[in-house]
Design an enzyme around this catalytic site. Structure first.
Site, PDB file in Angstrom:
ATOM      1  N   TRP A  12      46.116   7.657  79.688  1.00 53.85           N
ATOM      2  CA  TRP A  12      46.311   6.203  79.648  1.00 53.85           C
ATOM      3  C   TRP A  12      47.749   5.852  79.334  1.00 53.85           C
ATOM      4  CZ3 TRP A  12      42.703   4.562  82.392  1.00 53.85           C
ATOM      5  CH2 TRP A  12      41.375   4.992  82.232  1.00 53.85           C
ATOM      6  N   ASP A  27      48.386  -0.207  73.074  1.00 52.33           N
ATOM      7  CA  ASP A  27      47.093  -0.200  73.761  1.00 52.33           C
ATOM      8  C   ASP A  27      46.078   0.291  72.736  1.00 52.33           C
ATOM      9  OD1 ASP A  27      44.803   0.394  75.190  1.00 52.33           O
ATOM     10  OD2 ASP A  27      45.787   1.690  76.664  1.00 52.33           O
ATOM     11  N   LYS A  83      35.332  -0.717  75.205  1.00 51.46           N
ATOM     12  CA  LYS A  83      35.245   0.473  74.361  1.00 51.46           C
ATOM     13  C   LYS A  83      34.648   0.137  72.993  1.00 51.46           C
ATOM     14  CE  LYS A  83      37.157   2.883  77.599  1.00 51.46           C
ATOM     15  NZ  LYS A  83      38.588   2.918  77.797  1.00 51.46           N
TER      16      LYS A  83
END
Ligand SMILES: *Cc1c(COP(=O)(O)O)cnc(C)c1O
Length: 357
Positions: free
Chosen positions: A100, A167, A191
């Site tokens: 990511w 993030d 998530k």
């Protein structure tokens, strides 16, 4: 319904009360007689939900007044581009801690000078790089606080000489965060904060407006701050369920209380991994994530991987297969995963040990 233990990495398990209220709202939104899926986002009933959701984010994370919270579609992956569009003027640095983080860096490189200040790819991202120095001439420094695929986590809010952007897709609301250390925090809701289809972005307003290039209207955070995330049709259903999830977090005593529960769950599972001769953890111990616990079969037992997956599945364990780029196992212990789910997994590992060790 079948009794299962959901350890999915995302979309995550959600609290039952959020699901129940979503079902009800799909039938009849707040007694309007209109389904949530058909309600106009310009109605007062919807605006109330939107405002409540924004206020809950602020309350749960003690977000200072200089910040605003926006909700957008497109997933965290589109935020990689938003970040660069809104903050990259000359140069930015990224901490490359996994897939990511790497994807975020790549998007910035399309718009300007962006580089990895440190990288843990040499050991398949099983640790968080340390000891790097952050230059003071950067537009921003970007980190991925929890590396969902590898089970590593930056658990402290670092001091940073330049605007810090994080993030936090997979550890937001799992622990208290000192928001004031960040220029921006963002993530996909799916998530730990709700269903797929919406992202949250917590932005310090004075960090915006420093880029000279034209920013397309939809990609400009100022558009969405000005219009309170209603410049265009918001993802109404996802925001509704996110709001219900936040209400549930609050009912448990807030992020601080949930953090204690999360520590307990993680400690229970890691101690079994460390004790059980069949399994071994893959992340460096000091960087172990409390959200995503990654492990593999220990040396000599590698051949048992598929058998353990089947065994665990038979006991109702869902979603413990590791990410395809890592293999092995991954149990995601997001907020709605209960201690009893982790106890069931630990029991399953013990039973498997009796069969094979
Ligand atoms: C899942 C994940 C993403 C990608 O999220 P999408 O909403 O699917 O784009 C980004 N960053 C992290 C840390 C993630 O866990």
């Amino acid at each position: 319904m079948k009794k299962v233990h959901v350890f999915n990495a995302g979309p995550c398990a959600l609290p039952q009360v959020a699901l129940d209220n979503a079902v009800e709202a799909i039938k009849d939104f707040k007694g309007t007689g209109v389904s949530l899926l058909s309600i106009s986002h310009r109605t007062k009933e919807w605006e109330e939900t939107m405002n409540e959701c924004r206020a809950l984010w602020k309350e749960l994370l003690h977000i200072p007044d200089e910040y605003e919270v926006v909700f957008l579609g497109g997933g965290a992956s589109l935020q990689f581009l938003y970040v660069a569009e809104n903050f990259l003027e000359k140069k930015a640095a990224y901490l490359d801690t996994g897939v990511w983080a790497h994807k975020a860096l790549k998007e910035a490189q399309g718009l300007g000078e962006a580089y990895a200040i440190a990288c843990s790819a040499d050991k398949n991202y099983t640790y968080i790089p340390k000891g790097f120095e952050i230059p003071s001439d950067l537009d921003y420094f970007h980190i991925t606080t929890n590396n969902t695929i590898y089970g590593t986590e930056i658990k402290e809010d670092m001091d940073c000489p330049v605007p810090l952007i994080a993030d936090m897709s997979s550890d937001i609301l799992s622990r208290p965060v000192d928001v004031s250390k960040y220029a921006m925090i963002y993530g996909g809701a799916q998530k730990n904060a709700g269903p797929a289809g919406v992202i949250f972005a917590i932005i310090r307003k004075d960090a915006l407006g420093k880029v000279s290039r034209y920013i397309p209207t939809m990609l400009d955070y100022r558009t969405h701050i000005d219009k309170e995330s209603m410049f265009n049709t918001p993802p109404v259903f996802s925001i509704f369920v996110m709001n219900e999830t936040l209400k549930w977090v609050k009912s448990l005593g807030g992020v601080e209380a949930v953090h204690q529960k999360n520590i307990k769950k993680a400690e229970l599972l890691y101690s079994e991994i460390d004790r059980n001769p069949l399994f071994v953890g893959t992340a460096a111990k000091e960087d172990r994530s409390i959200m995503n616990v990654c492990f593999v079969m220990a040396e000599g037992y590698e051949g048992l991987q598929d058998e353990f997956l089947a065994f665990a599945k038979g006991k109702g364990m869902i979603g413990i297969k590791g990410h395809r780029s890592v293999g092995g196992f991954r149990a995601s212990l997001y907020n709605a995963c209960e201690l009893e789910d982790v106890e069931a997994l630990v029991e399953c590992m013990k039973e498997f040990e009796k069969l094979h060790a």
